[in-house]
Write a protein that holds these residues in place. Sequence first.
Motif, PDB file in Angstrom:
ATOM      1  N   GLU A 187       1.070  -1.116  -0.029  1.00  0.00           N
ATOM      2  CA  GLU A 187       0.243   0.263  -0.106  1.00  0.00           C
ATOM      3  C   GLU A 187       0.829   1.118   0.129  1.00  0.00           C
ATOM      4  O   GLU A 187       0.684   2.659  -0.525  1.00  0.00           O
ATOM      5  N   GLU A 188       2.199   1.091   0.624  1.00  0.00           N
ATOM      6  CA  GLU A 188       2.421   2.569   0.519  1.00  0.00           C
ATOM      7  C   GLU A 188       3.926   2.370  -0.337  1.00  0.00           C
ATOM      8  O   GLU A 188       4.305   3.807  -0.266  1.00  0.00           O
ATOM      9  N   TYR A 189       4.332   1.865  -0.503  1.00  0.00           N
ATOM     10  CA  TYR A 189       6.231   0.928  -1.415  1.00  0.00           C
ATOM     11  C   TYR A 189       6.549   2.033  -2.410  1.00  0.00           C
ATOM     12  O   TYR A 189       6.935   2.671  -2.536  1.00  0.00           O
ATOM     13  N   ASN A 190       5.425   1.721  -3.345  1.00  0.00           N
ATOM     14  CA  ASN A 190       4.866   1.791  -4.603  1.00  0.00           C
ATOM     15  C   ASN A 190       6.739   1.682  -5.540  1.00  0.00           C
ATOM     16  O   ASN A 190       7.210   1.981  -5.634  1.00  0.00           O
ATOM     17  N   LEU A 191       6.411   0.013  -5.477  1.00  0.00           N
ATOM     18  CA  LEU A 191       8.143  -0.247  -5.713  1.00  0.00           C
ATOM     19  C   LEU A 191       8.005  -0.214  -6.766  1.00  0.00           C
ATOM     20  O   LEU A 191       6.652  -1.275  -7.572  1.00  0.00           O
ATOM     21  N   LYS A 192       8.233   0.106  -8.235  1.00  0.00           N
ATOM     22  CA  LYS A 192       8.091   0.242  -9.188  1.00  0.00           C
ATOM     23  C   LYS A 192       8.627  -1.186  -9.400  1.00  0.00           C
ATOM     24  O   LYS A 192       9.576  -1.336  -9.995  1.00  0.00           O
ATOM     25  N   GLY A 193       7.882  -1.728 -10.958  1.00  0.00           N
ATOM     26  CA  GLY A 193       8.711  -3.277 -11.615  1.00  0.00           C
ATOM     27  C   GLY A 193       9.046  -4.286 -10.867  1.00  0.00           C
ATOM     28  O   GLY A 193       9.500  -5.319 -11.263  1.00  0.00           O
ATOM     29  N   ILE A 194       8.189  -4.598  -9.614  1.00  0.00           N
ATOM     30  CA  ILE A 194       7.827  -5.428  -8.172  1.00  0.00           C
ATOM     31  C   ILE A 194       7.056  -5.598  -8.028  1.00  0.00           C
ATOM     32  O   ILE A 194       6.633  -5.243  -7.298  1.00  0.00           O
ATOM     33  N   LYS A 195       6.527  -7.052  -8.230  1.00  0.00           N
ATOM     34  CA  LYS A 195       5.545  -8.028  -7.788  1.00  0.00           C
ATOM     35  C   LYS A 195       5.791  -8.523  -6.482  1.00  0.00           C
ATOM     36  O   LYS A 195       6.511  -8.876  -5.880  1.00  0.00           O
ATOM     37  N   ILE A 196       5.134  -8.458  -4.859  1.00  0.00           N
ATOM     38  CA  ILE A 196       4.893  -8.539  -3.948  1.00  0.00           C
ATOM     39  C   ILE A 196       4.433  -9.767  -3.595  1.00  0.00           C
ATOM     40  O   ILE A 196       2.896  -9.409  -3.829  1.00  0.00           O
ATOM     41  N   ILE A 197       4.669 -10.379  -3.093  1.00  0.00           N
ATOM     42  CA  ILE A 197       3.930 -11.407  -2.279  1.00  0.00           C
ATOM     43  C   ILE A 197       4.070 -12.121  -1.636  1.00  0.00           C
ATOM     44  O   ILE A 197       5.197 -12.684  -1.063  1.00  0.00           O
ATOM     45  N   HIS A 198       3.112 -12.734  -0.938  1.00  0.00           N
ATOM     46  CA  HIS A 198       2.801 -13.427   0.208  1.00  0.00           C
ATOM     47  C   HIS A 198       3.403 -14.919   0.277  1.00  0.00           C
ATOM     48  O   HIS A 198       2.901 -15.053  -1.284  1.00  0.00           O
ATOM     49  N   HIS A 199       3.945 -15.443   1.287  1.00  0.00           N
ATOM     50  CA  HIS A 199       4.201 -17.014   0.504  1.00  0.00           C
ATOM     51  C   HIS A 199       3.220 -18.093   0.175  1.00  0.00           C
ATOM     52  O   HIS A 199       3.203 -18.572   0.024  1.00  0.00           O
ATOM     53  N   THR A 200       2.210 -17.221   1.246  1.00  0.00           N
ATOM     54  CA  THR A 200       0.623 -18.655   0.805  1.00  0.00           C
ATOM     55  C   THR A 200       0.249 -18.336  -0.395  1.00  0.00           C
ATOM     56  O   THR A 200       0.271 -19.180  -1.008  1.00  0.00           O
ATOM     57  N   GLN A 201       0.653 -16.776  -1.328  1.00  0.00           N
ATOM     58  CA  GLN A 201       0.606 -16.810  -3.000  1.00  0.00           C
ATOM     59  C   GLN A 201       1.503 -17.684  -3.504  1.00  0.00           C
ATOM     60  O   GLN A 201       1.104 -18.133  -4.699  1.00  0.00           O
ATOM     61  N   LEU A 202       2.849 -17.665  -2.976  1.00  0.00           N
ATOM     62  CA  LEU A 202       3.979 -17.947  -3.957  1.00  0.00           C
ATOM     63  C   LEU A 202       3.473 -19.828  -4.294  1.00  0.00           C
ATOM     64  O   LEU A 202       3.647 -20.345  -4.514  1.00  0.00           O
ATOM     65  N   ILE A 203       3.949 -20.008  -2.319  1.00  0.00           N
ATOM     66  CA  ILE A 203       3.306 -21.384  -2.501  1.00  0.00           C
ATOM     67  C   ILE A 203       2.221 -22.301  -3.720  1.00  0.00           C
ATOM     68  O   ILE A 203       2.591 -23.483  -3.812  1.00  0.00           O
ATOM     69  N   ASP A 204       1.172 -21.691  -3.340  1.00  0.00           N
ATOM     70  CA  ASP A 204       0.477 -21.536  -4.319  1.00  0.00           C
ATOM     71  C   ASP A 204       0.367 -21.853  -5.702  1.00  0.00           C
ATOM     72  O   ASP A 204      -0.357 -22.727  -6.170  1.00  0.00           O
ATOM     73  N   ARG A 205       0.805 -20.585  -5.914  1.00  0.00           N
ATOM     74  CA  ARG A 205       1.389 -20.399  -7.237  1.00  0.00           C
ATOM     75  C   ARG A 205       2.688 -22.229  -7.470  1.00  0.00           C
ATOM     76  O   ARG A 205       2.068 -22.861  -8.419  1.00  0.00           O
ATOM     77  N   LEU A 206       3.385 -21.992  -6.554  1.00  0.00           N
ATOM     78  CA  LEU A 206       4.124 -23.110  -6.904  1.00  0.00           C
ATOM     79  C   LEU A 206       3.211 -24.690  -7.103  1.00  0.00           C
ATOM     80  O   LEU A 206       4.104 -25.408  -7.767  1.00  0.00           O
ATOM     81  N   ILE A 207       2.182 -24.717  -6.238  1.00  0.00           N
ATOM     82  CA  ILE A 207       1.661 -25.908  -6.064  1.00  0.00           C
ATOM     83  C   ILE A 207       0.741 -26.177  -7.172  1.00  0.00           C
ATOM     84  O   ILE A 207       0.926 -27.127  -8.364  1.00  0.00           O
ATOM     85  N   ASP A 208       0.288 -24.816  -7.641  1.00  0.00           N
ATOM     86  CA  ASP A 208      -0.232 -25.383  -9.336  1.00  0.00           C
ATOM     87  C   ASP A 208       0.226 -24.998 -10.236  1.00  0.00           C
ATOM     88  O   ASP A 208      -0.375 -26.142 -11.538  1.00  0.00           O
ATOM     89  N   THR A 209       1.509 -25.242 -10.202  1.00  0.00           N
ATOM     90  CA  THR A 209       2.144 -25.003 -11.749  1.00  0.00           C
ATOM     91  C   THR A 209       3.450 -25.928 -11.342  1.00  0.00           C
ATOM     92  O   THR A 209       3.666 -26.617 -12.778  1.00  0.00           O
ATOM     93  N   GLY A 210       2.987 -27.350 -10.563  1.00  0.00           N
ATOM     94  CA  GLY A 210       3.900 -28.899 -10.155  1.00  0.00           C
ATOM     95  C   GLY A 210       4.930 -28.411  -9.788  1.00  0.00           C
ATOM     96  O   GLY A 210       6.254 -29.058  -9.892  1.00  0.00           O
ATOM     97  N   ARG A 211       5.401 -26.818  -9.809  1.00  0.00           N
ATOM     98  CA  ARG A 211       6.639 -26.805  -9.527  1.00  0.00           C
ATOM     99  C   ARG A 211       7.053 -27.677  -7.212  1.00  0.00           C
ATOM    100  O   ARG A 211       7.918 -27.652  -7.123  1.00  0.00           O
ATOM    101  N   LEU A 212       5.518 -27.401  -6.876  1.00  0.00           N
ATOM    102  CA  LEU A 212       6.299 -28.363  -5.142  1.00  0.00           C
ATOM    103  C   LEU A 212       4.823 -28.951  -5.565  1.00  0.00           C
ATOM    104  O   LEU A 212       4.047 -29.052  -6.225  1.00  0.00           O
ATOM    105  N   GLU A 213       5.190 -30.108  -5.118  1.00  0.00           N
ATOM    106  CA  GLU A 213       3.720 -31.425  -4.985  1.00  0.00           C
ATOM    107  C   GLU A 213       4.236 -31.861  -3.476  1.00  0.00           C
ATOM    108  O   GLU A 213       4.455 -31.840  -2.824  1.00  0.00           O
ATOM    109  N   VAL A 214       2.567 -31.605  -2.965  1.00  0.00           N
ATOM    110  CA  VAL A 214       2.330 -32.645  -2.089  1.00  0.00           C
ATOM    111  C   VAL A 214       1.238 -33.311  -1.603  1.00  0.00           C
ATOM    112  O   VAL A 214       0.565 -33.849  -2.643  1.00  0.00           O
ATOM    113  N   THR A 215       1.292 -33.742  -0.489  1.00  0.00           N
ATOM    114  CA  THR A 215       0.276 -35.441  -0.116  1.00  0.00           C
ATOM    115  C   THR A 215      -0.287 -35.146   0.247  1.00  0.00           C
ATOM    116  O   THR A 215      -0.545 -34.465   1.705  1.00  0.00           O
ATOM    117  N   LYS A 216      -2.352 -35.594   0.099  1.00  0.00           N
ATOM    118  CA  LYS A 216      -3.012 -36.043   0.864  1.00  0.00           C
ATOM    119  C   LYS A 216      -2.803 -36.264   2.201  1.00  0.00           C
ATOM    120  O   LYS A 216      -2.347 -37.487   1.733  1.00  0.00           O
TER     121      LYS A 216
END
Lengths: 341, 109, 657
Positions: C494-523
Amino acid sequence: MNNNILIVGGGPAGMEAAGMLQRLGYNTMLVERSSKLGGHLAAWDRLFPKGLQAKETLDRLTAGINGVKYFLDTDINSINILDDSFNVILSNGITILAKAVLIATGFDLFKAEKKEEYGYGIYDRVITNADLEAYYKTGKSDTIQNPKSIGFVHCVGSRDEKVGNLSCSKVCCATAVKQACEIKQRFPEAQVYSFYMDLRMFGRYYEDLYLEAQKKYGIRFIRGRVSEVSEKEDKSLLVKAEDTLSSKPIKVSVDLLVLMAGIRPAEAGKRVGRMLHLSNEEDGFFSTKDTIRDLQMSKIPGLFFAGTCTGPKTIPETLNDAKSAAMEIDEYIKQNFPDRK
Amino acid sequence: MTDFGYSINTSSRMNLDDFDKESFDKLAEMEPDVRKCMACGSCTASCTAGKFHETSLRSAILALQNGQEGKAIDFLKGCMLCGKCTMVCPRGINTRHLILSILKVYGTK
Amino acid sequence: MILTILTTAVDSIADQEVIDRIPSGYSNFVIPFVVGMVFILIYLLVGFIRILNHIPWEDKKKFLISLITPATILKNIKDIIFDCLLHVKIWKRKPLLGYMHSSIAFGWFMLIVLGHIEVALFVPKHFGSISEGALFYPIFYRFFVWVNPAHETLRSNLLFFLMDFFLLYVLSGIALAMFKRIKSIALGMKHTTKPSLPDRIALYCLWLIFPLRLLAESFTADLSGGSFLTVPMNFLFKNFFGNSLNFMPTWWAYSIVLGLFFVAMPFSRYMHIVTEVLLILFRNAGLKVRKPRKGLAEAEIYACSSCGLCLDACPMNIQKKNLKYSSVYFIRFLRRHNTKKINEIAQKCLMCGKCYALCPVSVDSPAIRQAQRATFNNCLPYDYGYLAKAADTGLANNYGDDGGKQPEVMYFAGCMSHLVPVIIESMKKIFKEAGIDYVFADEDGGICCGRPLLLAGRTEAAGEVMESNKKMIEDSGCKFLVLSCPICYKVFNEEYNLKGIKIIHHTQLIDRLIDTGRLEVTKSDGSFVYHDPCDLGRGSGIYEEPRHILSGIGELKKASKERDESICCGGSLGSLTLDYKDRGEITQGSIESLLAEKPREIATACPLCFKTFGDKAPVPVKDIAQIVCEHLAQKQEDKIYSEPGIPIAPEKESFAR
């Protein structure tokens, strides 16, 4: 009329009291929920202040309970308070009608993983005082491989509102100093740091132990509580604290970090306490009848305490407490059941 | 002037008579936790700002009790209020409010 | 007398559907109403000018531009209809309460609109011209007209029907409101506010307006028409009273009550009816609270309806003694300029944002509290001279040391994460597992993100801290900034206005990694409940990713309050004065809510929540990163990823909310 006295808990307090009551002519029964007697003493290697073998003390206690009927692997299922006795049902199906019950449920060591910042259970080389004793006893450990530097952290789970325990656990200071000396005996080249808030060396010979640790073993005592531990690539640990005496934050690398887990009331004891509606003090230990004289008495006639279920105690104090409890029980029975024999 | 061979220097001894009780009581009223510190050093050890600049709540409290208000403020000026000290304080001191209160009572003179 | 006027009127314009019964369009009874109306209009105008005056020039510009931007205009209209008239936000939470509000607001609005339509259709000369009574004519339309029975038309009957219908609609809402005063719990509110004296006056007036309107219109229904409600009433009255003597007094009473309501309005909670509209315009223009009592904040304060929904929302109110720290009372004291109380309340709040999220008017009281804190904390001394040195020697040095190979990903764990090493260790493992090349910015401690300073009202100091971090991050040349702490995440976003940098919380990152198959979890057969950290959920709108991860690992259970209703863990840095014991009560309440469906583990995504729940919860508390690490699938082979960055095209906005 029966002469039954039931003792709940087969640690040093329960064993000492059981032996005495048996010798006083009572039909003494002891219930222990684990598979062997001795409690934490059985897991310890040597005892402060003089480094006596724990086994020696345990052997003497075991010899003392000759004739006491004891049940291992047994829990209390229920306790009912009758007019002048207690009806106790054990998990093995046995029902006991006892004139008096002695609670000697002892303590649990604080679960060190609850202080997340110290990384117990996360970093391989962070162990507890109990883990170190196990190593001393067996001489085997995967984590202790010729450490070059070792840190001891006092007051883990003690004097800490954040884990719900404001009190001092009393025995960890002396234990830490004892363990620090022992580790130096094993690894004379190692640098040993002891991070303390206050060194509470209150007992007879304790100050000598402290002096020996400084003079003979060169333990470096740092007055400051460890606030953070992080793991480096090589699995060694970076410890951060403040050296409050020089008013500077410090960091130091250690190969082994020993957390002095404090004394908390035993969960199993709390369960028994709930059956009897026993009240606790804010520290979680049982309230005694008063705080100066009747330390072995509860507010329920015929129900007594011995050992660390009423607060941290050293082994000698525990044994004395158990003896006192036995005497109190003897007096109680004589007064209330004059025609018992 | 006669030379006695020595001069009167300011003593390096702290004078506890300099302790400003009135201000300290005011502070304790704002944040009673100031009297709870047992000087374990956890706050200083974990301090984010402390890595770069001498920052220490423990020392600040001590300085105030020793009548060294200026020093106390110096110990807290670098604080970023990140709250780590609150999390590690074994006495559960509300460190952030204590810091703000000290700055309020002694810092704006 | 009336009858003589009537007959003359009838004669002249006998062929009209509706006849101007009193051509002058005036009767003495309208005076109270007109006085009240004129008073409120002047008051509103002065108030509006005052607020505009206190808004800094750049905000004023923003506001004016927003008023001519088509997209904003559409949004304004939509928000005004949905929030002010239909009260959709209350409907969603408490349907009965929603019905109550929308029936009064929308019903009243429709009565006014229909009144004007009637005037425009049937007696157009009174429409729009103040001298012809436009101010009051549509309101008292029924008094002034006579319906020509010879010219009954469908459109007039339809309007009569609608008028009666909406009157009944409003009356049903009023009845509910009266019932609510007696038994608030029935409408889903545990606590309600205690009304002040002007509130009471305005409230009783409001209660009386519509019953009196019903009476007045019923008395005139045989002359000026009516429908299913007023006509039978008229019939009853006629047979009961036998004459029209009650005709004038009820119209007088109706007018007096309306006038009184308008006079009491500025001093009561009912100012929200009009202020809410202004607030919507300001909010949609993107204005932010700068001062705690002036400008936008004043609009926020007067937009508060004092409904008290925030009382039940506030996590502090698990203890009754803390009710007085709720937003509704904060705003009430702000209106009364009670500085001592305002300061006390402003400092107590956890800033969890739940009152703001649940507020039907979206009064941003956390922002006002923050501004209030600034009034006494911003001036305190600070000295961050070390920051320049820190930027040189500390963080930047970690970066790009290995011979110019610069990873695109920067990991910034945050201060608090260093107290929960399991989060950092898990993240290291996840980066390694997914083959992400990264630099750990604050491995040996970094500079605070600045949000704790902002929350404490130390705006200026926060600015310096943020500037320093911003420089460090931008200079590093990274493209992604991965954060583990929601407090950091919110402020970086909200306050930094970092240009050209994506700000990601680790939950978003992990979700993305699992979706793209970069991480595999077992049920597993484990079950989890997810605790929404305030700054990640309500604060940043991230609700789905953590839940998506967890449901891929085990059974996801529900908390009794979750998502935007989730209860703060009690450890929030927002509160300055809440003591350790009171925080503990909140923690217990939060845990209780989480354990509603008996999950085996509590998952969270914030080091502060993690530490606060710590040993207080009877089940294990874990960070999502930790849970993911515990359930990583055994790798078949060591995959080598050609792209050591994060699997997302930089131009894609999929990480933005």
